[in-house]
Design an enzyme around this catalytic site. Structure first.
Site, mmCIF file in Angstrom:
data_model
loop_
_atom_site.group_PDB
_atom_site.id
_atom_site.type_symbol
_atom_site.label_atom_id
_atom_site.label_comp_id
_atom_site.label_asym_id
_atom_site.label_seq_id
_atom_site.Cartn_x
_atom_site.Cartn_y
_atom_site.Cartn_z
ATOM 1 N N CYS A 2 0.849 -1.372 -0.036
ATOM 2 C CA CYS A 2 0.284 0.174 0.217
ATOM 3 C C CYS A 2 0.879 1.643 -0.194
ATOM 4 C CB CYS A 2 -0.327 0.196 0.923
ATOM 5 S SG CYS A 2 -1.852 -1.345 1.349
ATOM 6 N N ARG A 27 4.923 -0.374 -5.624
ATOM 7 C CA ARG A 27 4.992 -0.920 -4.728
ATOM 8 C C ARG A 27 4.352 -1.925 -5.052
ATOM 9 N NH1 ARG A 27 6.191 2.478 0.077
ATOM 10 N NH2 ARG A 27 5.125 0.559 1.319
ATOM 11 N N TRP A 74 -3.283 -2.342 -1.490
ATOM 12 C CA TRP A 74 -2.600 -3.817 -1.559
ATOM 13 C C TRP A 74 -3.804 -5.249 -0.392
ATOM 14 C CZ3 TRP A 74 -0.154 -8.569 0.381
ATOM 15 C CH2 TRP A 74 0.175 -9.546 -0.262
ATOM 16 N N ASN A 98 -1.842 2.108 5.899
ATOM 17 C CA ASN A 98 -0.650 1.124 5.777
ATOM 18 C C ASN A 98 -0.390 -0.208 6.604
ATOM 19 O OD1 ASN A 98 -0.239 2.360 2.815
ATOM 20 N ND2 ASN A 98 1.562 2.785 2.844
ATOM 21 N N GLY A 99 0.028 -0.943 6.777
ATOM 22 C CA GLY A 99 0.097 -2.224 7.480
ATOM 23 C C GLY A 99 -1.205 -2.880 7.736
ATOM 24 N N GLU A 492 18.147 -17.239 -8.880
ATOM 25 C CA GLU A 492 17.104 -16.446 -9.216
ATOM 26 C C GLU A 492 16.662 -15.958 -10.945
ATOM 27 O OE1 GLU A 492 17.471 -13.257 -7.699
ATOM 28 O OE2 GLU A 492 17.008 -11.725 -9.158
ATOM 29 N N LYS A 496 13.305 -14.681 -11.818
ATOM 30 C CA LYS A 496 13.147 -13.632 -12.611
ATOM 31 C C LYS A 496 12.176 -14.283 -13.446
ATOM 32 C CE LYS A 496 13.877 -10.786 -10.689
ATOM 33 N NZ LYS A 496 15.207 -10.488 -9.409
ATOM 34 N N GLU A 499 8.750 -14.637 -12.161
ATOM 35 C CA GLU A 499 7.910 -13.879 -11.504
ATOM 36 C C GLU A 499 7.549 -13.026 -13.135
ATOM 37 O OE1 GLU A 499 10.006 -11.035 -8.300
ATOM 38 O OE2 GLU A 499 11.165 -11.669 -9.533
ATOM 39 N N HIS A 515 18.963 -36.258 -8.790
ATOM 40 C CA HIS A 515 18.161 -37.058 -7.498
ATOM 41 C C HIS A 515 16.621 -36.495 -7.954
ATOM 42 C CE1 HIS A 515 21.626 -37.250 -5.712
ATOM 43 N NE2 HIS A 515 22.441 -36.590 -5.726
ATOM 44 N N LYS A 614 6.449 -4.667 -4.596
ATOM 45 C CA LYS A 614 7.868 -4.389 -4.402
ATOM 46 C C LYS A 614 8.158 -4.061 -2.992
ATOM 47 C CE LYS A 614 11.901 -2.951 -6.086
ATOM 48 N NZ LYS A 614 12.495 -3.624 -6.963
#
Ligand code: F6R
Length: 619
Positions: A2, A27, A74, A98-99, A492, A496, A499, A515, A614
């Site tokens: 948010c 964000r 969000w 927010n939070g 990584e 990427k 996402e 394995h 973000k």
């Protein structure tokens, strides 16, 4: 997650609020809204979906109003629809938040018993209704008190009842010309402009207007009017403002089709900025840090290092484990913050905890840092946002200088983190008297110095990498494999890829293939193999043979001129040969661009992939 913006002053508020919301889009959010103080009442608009929808719906609004608050939400409690979008109105007040309010359900039950009616499913509305409820109660008992005193007392009372880390910003219908708020663990940044006061959850919404900002301290209630922002605490602490070297142009796309592409191409520059003034004259001398003495004391006495982070930042930590163990012979343990914070980590004398975070606000990483601080061990942070909560609460900082990273998928922050970690591990080896005779140490000094140049060279092949990415869009799954320092880079690459493209992608240590994951291999599976000419090369080549024998489609990212790897692969990307410490930094660039190319071909929203945020400020 948010985002909050507030403005009160002499100028038209709405353009500032909407511009701020656009700058906070990165964000991650799913609805947006604003409230303007208008002719003694509030004009509230909310919209599920992009900020642009809110902008389009507001063409006739806000022509004269000079005071307002705005928010991108969000969803945590309740669906991402218009009803749950902020601001929330409760009687005299309108509020954004927010939070998370952890005990919202108990408070809601208590207020419902008192006859309060709710129109949304959010914890935010509960907070708004609680302040309004207390405001009315206090007003009854405080004859003669001003509306402002009553509201501030209600906010103080609500703070004692609400549990969680949060920031709220609100306006009261009875108090024109003022904005109020609380910083209680979620960041709020303020700036006093010539025309009024600007409040936001994030620097990005402020820097286009002014570069002198103050991060409000935790636990404080503030009031803002056209003369600026003040704290209301009894101690009446003055706010200390500081100059930030983030400028408006740093948060623009600068001609690139997306922020992410701009950020990928900025990597040579930001790596150079991160190293500027830090590289030693020679291998025997110290790197130059902001707090040299404390740095030396810390690392001379270290016995065990924990590196803690989430997501991409945790991959930087994993690569650093190889550096610290090999060069500094230091026991280095890596953990993801969401696990670390709930385990029972062993903190002994000589334990050092380092947290790595681009945003400096990730809830789990912050909690892990607080755990270490409470245990009394030394802590440091590697953060990209100056003055973020993690940067401020850590013992000291090794800042990355990547500048604002707007694309949700982290790129330049990651390469800057790896750069700092490589430099730090080399320096810790020197402080522990362990550098001598290690070939990779000398090579990595040189590798760091020429890293910006090498990154430029890799980026000169960007078109090829993106085109190759396009061809992956119909694959059943993409596997990323590597050994040693290339293993975290494989992880990584997979992160990427998933996402950005939403396609299945997995990263593995190449030695783990047989394995289990080898069962995946068939012609509809692409295996992206990281096989530079390092000490693990021959083993990785054997893995290529195994994948080839089972008909997998192979893309190898190796070293220029390596004919053997080329022969075994369907496609081959040759990178300049760098050093042991810096090769991982070069090798991640093609992976960023492969994911980019594939996501573009699939028509994905590259800067704002679905469901992601973000800055992950909730657990
Ligand atoms: C992936 C990504 C995330 C973040 C993670 C931690 O591209 O950006 O995985 O790395 O959410 O965020 P920070 O580094 O801000 O703590």
């Amino acid at each position: 997650m948010c985002g909050i913006v507030g403005y009160v002053g002499k100028n038209q508020a709405l353009p500032i609020l909407l511009d701020g919301l656009k700058r906070l889009e990165y964000r991650g959010y799913d609805s947006a809204g604003f409230a303007l103080f208008s002719k003694g009442n509030f004009e509230i608009k909310r919209n599920a979906g992009p900020v642009q929808g809110l902008v389009d719906a507001s063409l006739e609004c806000g022509k004269t109003e000079t005071q307002g608050i705005a928010h991108t939400r969000w969803a945590t409690h309740g669906a991402p629809n218009e009803t749950n979008a902020h601001p929330h109105r409760a009687g005299d007040i309108v509020l954004v938040h927010n939070g998370i309010i952890e005990n919202y359900s108990e408070i809601k039950t208590m207020l419902s018993r008192e006859g309060v009616k709710f129109s949304s499913q959010t914890d935010t509305e509960v907070f708004a209704q609680l302040i309004e409820f207390r405001r009315r109660e206090i007003a009854k008992k405080s004859e003669g008190a001003t509306a402002e005193t009553i509201l501030l007392n209600a906010m103080k009372q609500a703070m004692t009842e609400v549990e969680g880390h949060y920031a709220i910003v609100l306006m009261s219908q009875s108090i024109p010309g003022k904005i109020f708020g609380i910083q209680n663990g979620a960041p709020l940044v303020v700036s006093n402009l010539k025309t009024g006061a600007l409040i936001a959850s994030d620097l990005q919404a402020i820097v286009p207007y002014h570069n002198e900002v103050c991060f409000l301290p935790k636990g404080e209630i503030f009031v803002a009017d056209e003369t600026g922002v003040k704290l209301t605490s009894a101690s009446n602490k003055g706010l200390s403002f500081e100059k930030i070297d983030w400028t408006a142009d740093k948060v623009e796309k600068a001609g690139f089709e997306s922020f992410m592409l701009k950020e990928i191409f900025q990597q040579p520059l930001v790596v150079a900025d991160t190293l500027t003034g830090r590289l030693p004259v020679d291998q025997k001398s110290s790197f130059i840090w902001d707090h040299q003495k404390a740095h030396e004391v810390l690392w001379k006495n270290v016995k065990r290092l924990y590196l803690i982070a989430c997501g991409t930042s945790s991959h930087a930590a994993m690569a650093a484990k190889y550096f610290f163990e090999r060069w500094a012979r230091l026991d280095c343990q890596i953990d993801i913050a969401s696990e670390f914070r709930y385990r029972s980590p062993v903190f002994e004398p000589g334990t050092v905890v380092g947290v790595i975070s681009q945003s400096g606000e990730t809830a789990d990483t912050l909690a892990a840092l607080r755990l270490a601080n409470q245990a009394g061990v030394s802590t440091f942070s590697i953060c990209n946002v100056p003055n973020s909560t993690i940067a401020r609460e850590s013992g000291f900082q090794y800042p990355t200088k990547a500048g604002p990273e707007i694309g949700v998928a982290s790129t330049k922050a990651f390469t800057s983190q790896l750069t700092i970690l490589c430099a730090l591990a080399l320096d810790v080896a020197r402080l522990r008297g362990l550098q001598d005779g290690k070939e990779s140490v000398q090579a990595s000094f040189t590798g760091l110095a020429r890293l910006p140049q090498d990154l430029d060279q890799v980026l000169s092949q960007s078109e090829t990498f993106m085109k190759m990415g396009e061809t992956l869009k119909d694959q059943r799954i993409i596997l990323f494999v590597g050994r040693g320092t290339m293993y975290p880079i494989a992880l990584e690459g997979a992160l990427k890829f998933k996402e950005l493209t939403y396609l299945p992608a997995e990263g593995f240590a190449a030695g783990e293939l047989k394995h289990g994951p080898i069962a995946y291999i068939d012609p509809k599976v692409t295996v992206i193999t990281l096989a530079p000419k390092d000490e693990w090369y021959s083993k990785t080549i054997s893995n290529l043979e195994e994948i080839r024998a089972r008909g997998g489609h192979i893309i190898t990212i190796g070293t220029e001129g390596d004919e053997e790897a080329k022969r075994l692969s369907n496609e081959f990307i040759g990178l300049p040969q760098s050093s042991w410490g810096t090769q991982p930094i070069l090798s991640v660039i093609p992976l960023q661009l492969l994911a980019y190319g594939c996501a573009k071909a699939l028509g994905r929203n590259i800067d704002k992939p679905r469901n992601l945020a973000k800055s992950v400020t909730v657990e």
